[in-house]
Design a protein around this motif. Structure first.
Motif, PDB file in Angstrom:
ATOM      1  N   PRO A 110       0.707  -1.381   0.025  1.00  0.00           N
ATOM      2  CA  PRO A 110      -0.070  -0.037  -0.139  1.00  0.00           C
ATOM      3  C   PRO A 110       1.002   1.176   0.056  1.00  0.00           C
ATOM      4  O   PRO A 110       0.338   2.360  -0.576  1.00  0.00           O
ATOM      5  N   GLY A 111       2.166   1.256   0.467  1.00  0.00           N
ATOM      6  CA  GLY A 111       2.972   2.492   0.362  1.00  0.00           C
ATOM      7  C   GLY A 111       3.169   2.527  -1.156  1.00  0.00           C
ATOM      8  O   GLY A 111       3.306   3.935  -1.434  1.00  0.00           O
ATOM      9  N   SER A 112       3.467   1.736  -2.085  1.00  0.00           N
ATOM     10  CA  SER A 112       3.747   1.648  -3.448  1.00  0.00           C
ATOM     11  C   SER A 112       2.422   2.112  -3.970  1.00  0.00           C
ATOM     12  O   SER A 112       2.742   3.340  -4.754  1.00  0.00           O
ATOM     13  N   LEU A 113       1.266   1.866  -3.260  1.00  0.00           N
ATOM     14  CA  LEU A 113      -0.043   2.665  -4.116  1.00  0.00           C
ATOM     15  C   LEU A 113      -0.043   3.781  -3.832  1.00  0.00           C
ATOM     16  O   LEU A 113      -0.635   4.696  -4.655  1.00  0.00           O
ATOM     17  N   ALA A 114       0.422   4.148  -2.435  1.00  0.00           N
ATOM     18  CA  ALA A 114       0.108   5.602  -2.223  1.00  0.00           C
ATOM     19  C   ALA A 114       1.121   6.710  -3.160  1.00  0.00           C
ATOM     20  O   ALA A 114       0.643   7.498  -3.550  1.00  0.00           O
ATOM     21  N   ALA A 115       2.213   6.137  -3.297  1.00  0.00           N
ATOM     22  CA  ALA A 115       3.360   6.816  -4.481  1.00  0.00           C
ATOM     23  C   ALA A 115       2.664   6.753  -5.670  1.00  0.00           C
ATOM     24  O   ALA A 115       2.718   7.970  -6.470  1.00  0.00           O
ATOM     25  N   TRP A 116       1.909   5.698  -5.930  1.00  0.00           N
ATOM     26  CA  TRP A 116       1.635   5.580  -7.530  1.00  0.00           C
ATOM     27  C   TRP A 116       0.414   6.534  -7.775  1.00  0.00           C
ATOM     28  O   TRP A 116       0.188   6.962  -8.778  1.00  0.00           O
ATOM     29  N   TYR A 117      -0.421   6.452  -6.572  1.00  0.00           N
ATOM     30  CA  TYR A 117      -1.589   7.268  -6.719  1.00  0.00           C
ATOM     31  C   TYR A 117      -1.333   8.615  -6.909  1.00  0.00           C
ATOM     32  O   TYR A 117      -2.009   9.404  -7.770  1.00  0.00           O
ATOM     33  N   ARG A 118      -0.399   9.407  -5.963  1.00  0.00           N
ATOM     34  CA  ARG A 118      -0.096  10.936  -6.216  1.00  0.00           C
ATOM     35  C   ARG A 118       0.459  11.001  -7.548  1.00  0.00           C
ATOM     36  O   ARG A 118       0.365  12.075  -8.325  1.00  0.00           O
ATOM     37  N   MET A 119       1.246   9.773  -8.141  1.00  0.00           N
ATOM     38  CA  MET A 119       1.908  10.170  -9.457  1.00  0.00           C
ATOM     39  C   MET A 119       0.828  10.156 -10.585  1.00  0.00           C
ATOM     40  O   MET A 119       0.830  11.007 -11.416  1.00  0.00           O
ATOM     41  N   LYS A 120       0.075   9.000 -10.496  1.00  0.00           N
ATOM     42  CA  LYS A 120      -1.071   8.816 -11.528  1.00  0.00           C
ATOM     43  C   LYS A 120      -2.469   9.664 -11.457  1.00  0.00           C
ATOM     44  O   LYS A 120      -3.139   9.964 -12.297  1.00  0.00           O
ATOM     45  N   TYR A 121      -2.818  10.204 -10.084  1.00  0.00           N
ATOM     46  CA  TYR A 121      -3.804  10.881  -9.988  1.00  0.00           C
ATOM     47  C   TYR A 121      -3.395  12.191  -9.218  1.00  0.00           C
ATOM     48  O   TYR A 121      -3.980  12.420  -8.355  1.00  0.00           O
ATOM     49  N   PRO A 122      -2.733  12.931  -9.785  1.00  0.00           N
ATOM     50  CA  PRO A 122      -2.121  14.231  -8.993  1.00  0.00           C
ATOM     51  C   PRO A 122      -3.250  15.259  -8.872  1.00  0.00           C
ATOM     52  O   PRO A 122      -3.348  15.920  -8.017  1.00  0.00           O
TER      53      PRO A 122
END
Length: 432
Positions: free
Chosen positions: A113-125
């Motif tokens: 979920p830490g990866s998901l948090a980073a990726w969410y910020r990247m993909k859905y800024p």
């Protein structure tokens, strides 16, 4: 998957009058644990900044069931990309439902979920204002042999001979496996749940990994504070393991290894070690939501086979175990899900994951990556700053996701410093 089918929890105790800030804890490869709604570092941040706290369960885990069962055909709907889309839809729906307007959403997660948090910020800024990505393995890799290399390094910090003794013990176990008349002794010594049967390389590899995983887990979660979640055995640390492995009065390294495994079993309040590959495959191929692997095992291994790899093999010479190579892990993908799985298909999937997210080459802003350096997963994380708004917090002596847990006096001294740094970054970012 409609948002009402995904389980979520809400804590509005810290929400300020204007309600403009929302902290979202992203769920991962298991049921969302409501213990996080009443304890944990993120709640201290929420109190400081007057944030509404929400935790969202990951599709296919816990009680969030988007399909009638977990057949391999249905599992094609299980992916990190779909999970991110779920978060985006959930945020949109909840913003309307709770009247949150243009509130700033900060996402939190630890491990996957830490990866998901980073990726969410990247993909859905446009939706995520900032992210705290703890112990996030953002770089997918098929053969994660570095995992056991870090295990060796971590174990050797206070006991330089500890990994060597484990290697000697592991080698002795492998020697014993060559003669069937030793199987009863091995079964009794390590308290296996049923008489050891080795009819294939998969059988021996599964048994050897089942033993080694006990040590791997001790290192990954060394001296953490997971007990608040109801986790047992947190009193077994690297120090405990290595004190036993260094105690020559207990006998040869093999006898010490037996003692370590039995000590861990007792602390975990488990009666025996499941070491049957046949039984494992039977459980993992059960597609029912009530099946023995439905709590997350069948789902997570599928994600490793189709997205991440992360296979913790013994293929490196710089680690203390033997007997579970990359080929063993890849064969599981074939045995459990589809014979079409092979090293080529897994490699292609992992490459696509890194192409989509960037691997170590993270791009974005307002993301912080805390990583415990004892934790083997830090080898796939961000351990140095990537720019003016992508920060790393390497934490010596700290374990997996250690910064996320409730404060306690016995914790490594780096953790209060790390939490203060995260607090300062959130203060800065929420003012923007």
């Amino acid at each position: 998957m409609p948002s009402e089918e995904k389980r979520y929890f809400v804590n509005g105790a810290f929400r300020s009058a204007n309600g403009s800030r929302v902290f979202l804890m992203i769920g991962g490869e298991g049921a969302a644990n409501p213990a996080w709604m009443t304890s944990g570092a993120w709640l201290a941040y929420a109190e400081k900044f007057g944030a509404l706290c929400i935790m969202l369960e990951h599709r296919f885990y816990g009680k969030s069931h988007p399909t009638t069962d977990m057949s391999t055909n249905n599992l094609r709907y299980l992916s990190s990309r779909q999970a991110l889309a779920d978060i985006a839809h959930f945020q949109t729906v909840m913003t309307q439902k709770l009247g949150l307007g243009d509130g700033k959403w900060v996402v939190f997660g630890g491990s996957y979920p830490g990866s998901l948090a980073a990726w969410y910020r990247m993909k859905y800024p446009h939706l995520a204002h900032a992210a705290v990505a703890s112990s996030a393995p953002v770089n997918a890799v098929v053969n994660f042999s570095e995992y056991l290399e870090v295990v060796q390094l971590s174990l050797s910090v206070n006991h330089s001979g500890c990994p060597r003794a484990l290697r000697q013990a592991s080698d002795t176990v492998i020697q014993l496996l060559t003669y069937q008349e030793n199987y009863q002794k091995i079964t009794d010594d390590f308290k296996l749940c049923e008489l050891l049967q080795v009819n294939s390389v998969m059988d021996s590899a599964y048994f050897l990994e089942a033993l080694a995983e006990n040590i791997m887990n001790v290192v990954q979660y060394n001296n953490d504070n997971r007990a608040f979640e109801g986790i047992k055995g947190t009193n077994i640390t690297m120090q405990v393991v290595c004190d036993i492995m260094a105690n020559e009065s207990l006998g040869a390294p093999y006898e010490r290894y037996v003692s370590v495994i039995n000590t861990i079993l007792e602390a975990m309040e488990e009666k025996c070690v499941d070491a049957s590959y046949k039984k494992y495959v039977q459980e993992m191929t059960n597609t029912s939501w009530e099946g023995p692997a439905s709590s997350g095992g069948r789902q997570w291994v599928y994600q490793t086979c189709t997205e991440f790899g992360f296979f913790q093999s013994t293929d490196s010479a710089s680690q203390p175990f033997s007997g579970f190579p990359l080929s063993y892990h890849v064969q599981q993908c074939s045995d459990i899900y589809d014979p079409a799985f092979n090293i080529s298909t897994v490699t292609d999937s992992v490459q696509q994951t890194n192409e989509y997210y960037g691997g170590f080459n993270i791009k974005g802003s307002r993301i912080v990556f805390p990583n415990g350096l004892i934790d083997p997963w830090h080898a796939l994380g961000i351990n140095s700053d990537l720019g003016s708004d992508l920060f790393a917090i390497p934490m010596p002596d700290a374990a997996h996701c250690a910064n996320m847990y409730p404060v306690r006096p016995e914790e490594p001294p780096i953790l209060p410093t790390a939490r203060r740094y995260i607090m300062a970054l959130l203060d800065k970012w929420l003012r923007l």
